[in-house]
Design an enzyme around this catalytic site. Sequence first.
Site, PDB file in Angstrom:
ATOM      1  N   HIS A 219       0.900  -1.208   0.007  1.00 40.13           N
ATOM      2  CA  HIS A 219      -0.065   0.048   0.179  1.00 40.13           C
ATOM      3  C   HIS A 219       0.783   1.226   0.179  1.00 40.13           C
ATOM      4  CE1 HIS A 219       0.718  -0.499   4.236  1.00 40.13           C
ATOM      5  NE2 HIS A 219       0.335   1.011   4.451  1.00 40.13           N
ATOM      6  N   ASP A 220       2.062   1.177   0.669  1.00 41.34           N
ATOM      7  CA  ASP A 220       2.799   2.383   0.711  1.00 41.34           C
ATOM      8  C   ASP A 220       4.154   2.152  -0.146  1.00 41.34           C
ATOM      9  OD1 ASP A 220       1.429   4.081   2.207  1.00 41.34           O
ATOM     10  OD2 ASP A 220       1.943   3.596   4.174  1.00 41.34           O
ATOM     11  N   LYS A 223       6.045   5.238  -1.242  1.00 38.45           N
ATOM     12  CA  LYS A 223       6.828   6.042  -0.579  1.00 38.45           C
ATOM     13  C   LYS A 223       8.351   5.792  -0.759  1.00 38.45           C
ATOM     14  CE  LYS A 223       3.806   6.488   3.520  1.00 38.45           C
ATOM     15  NZ  LYS A 223       3.653   6.094   4.902  1.00 38.45           N
ATOM     16  N   HIS A 248       2.711   9.578  -3.006  1.00 34.32           N
ATOM     17  CA  HIS A 248       2.945   8.199  -2.858  1.00 34.32           C
ATOM     18  C   HIS A 248       1.657   7.354  -3.423  1.00 34.32           C
ATOM     19  CE1 HIS A 248       0.737   8.170   0.869  1.00 34.32           C
ATOM     20  NE2 HIS A 248       0.707   6.834   0.612  1.00 34.32           N
ATOM     21  N   HIS A 278      -5.819   3.943  -1.378  1.00 38.10           N
ATOM     22  CA  HIS A 278      -6.110   3.595  -0.097  1.00 38.10           C
ATOM     23  C   HIS A 278      -6.313   4.739   0.876  1.00 38.10           C
ATOM     24  CE1 HIS A 278      -1.588   4.131   0.025  1.00 38.10           C
ATOM     25  NE2 HIS A 278      -1.685   4.271   1.156  1.00 38.10           N
ATOM     26  N   HIS A 279      -5.956   5.822   0.506  1.00 39.76           N
ATOM     27  CA  HIS A 279      -6.177   7.229   1.165  1.00 39.76           C
ATOM     28  C   HIS A 279      -7.411   8.155   0.778  1.00 39.76           C
ATOM     29  CE1 HIS A 279      -2.674   7.482   3.848  1.00 39.76           C
ATOM     30  NE2 HIS A 279      -2.026   7.002   2.703  1.00 39.76           N
ATOM     31  N   ASP A 307      -5.266   0.566   7.681  1.00 38.79           N
ATOM     32  CA  ASP A 307      -3.934   1.274   7.720  1.00 38.79           C
ATOM     33  C   ASP A 307      -4.126   2.479   8.758  1.00 38.79           C
ATOM     34  OD1 ASP A 307      -1.308   2.550   6.896  1.00 38.79           O
ATOM     35  OD2 ASP A 307      -2.236   3.637   5.600  1.00 38.79           O
TER      36      ASP A 307
END
Length: 379
Positions: A219-220, A223, A248, A278-279, A307
């Site tokens: 998911h990240d 970054k 990201h 996801h954000h 998360d």
Amino acid sequence: MRNKILIVDDVELNRDILSDMLEDEYDILTAADGRQAITIMNSEIENIAVVLLDLVMPEVDGFYVLNIMKERDWMKDIPVVIISGDATVEVETRALKFGVNDFIHKPFNVNIVRQRVKNITDLYNYRKQIEERYNTQTDILEKTNILLRRQAYELHQNNARIIDILGTVVESRNLESGEHIHRVKGYTHLLALEYMKLYPEEGMTTHRAKLIASASSLHDVGKIAIPDSILLKPGRFTPDEFAIMTAHTSKGAAIVKEMSDIWDEEYGTACYEICLYHHERWDGKGYPMHKKGDEIPLSAQLVSLADVYDALVSERCYKDAFSPEQAYEMIVGGECGQFNPKIIECFKNLKEEFENFDAEHYSLEDENSDLPDYMTQMF
């Protein structure tokens, strides 16, 4: 090897006549009564091509033999021709109900007997050839299917390893222990399974739940492309820094898209959706695309709540950890943005599971596999 014919008749002369008619083309077995016939069939069941059966015999008659053959499921493998002096409709009807293949009346004609036996043995041999060919093809298809399933399983395992490695690389840059990814994976899996239970009409499956949980590790991943000065900043972001940080999501989706050839489409799609969305928030106030409601893929919605929960209960360079109870109240109360009401219901049901979650001893592979039994035995 020649076909075997079993002649069952209590009159020796009849047995001899029939044997003389057929012995040039067939190996002959004879039985003087029904009991002897059953004994022979017990030992020769695989080899007998046709049974020529008299009905009227002392002690154990032909109908008794037919009944035994039906009980033992021999009728489907051994053709039966009745040879009897009783030509009444009632007798023929009764015999035909057992599934006999033909009926020859005494006194019998040599040519008729030979031709009918030949017809039946030819049909019997043809059927055996078809069955053998079918069994061979079925065996080949089954082996091919097992091989394909094994390859699919190995691909799935490789996908999961690649995703975990990439996720760990991101966490190491983020100065976190790496347990964040493992916890998010576990929380996501719990939510997906609860969603499957509460909303079966939505089509969630154990396979899909596992796949989404595994894909959550990435998911990240975007970054990786965020400068340390922003990624590791302990204070609040400036508007420009926040814009870079939010990128990201799209950067992660781009990375996943570039790697699409190393995993199957279903896996790649889940990873892409989770990275990019996801954000996002249910009310449209998330980022990067301000999607709202069911515009946001379910995979991303599940990972989003997982998360946020882990971020709240974990200590970060810019905040202290909240207690699980505080984190629960903040999410349910909408302080962390709006989530799908259905997923909130799942979260409420899982309050204790989230609080007691043990990342150190949790593994997706410990969950009941949705692979077939023969697949789980192979690995």
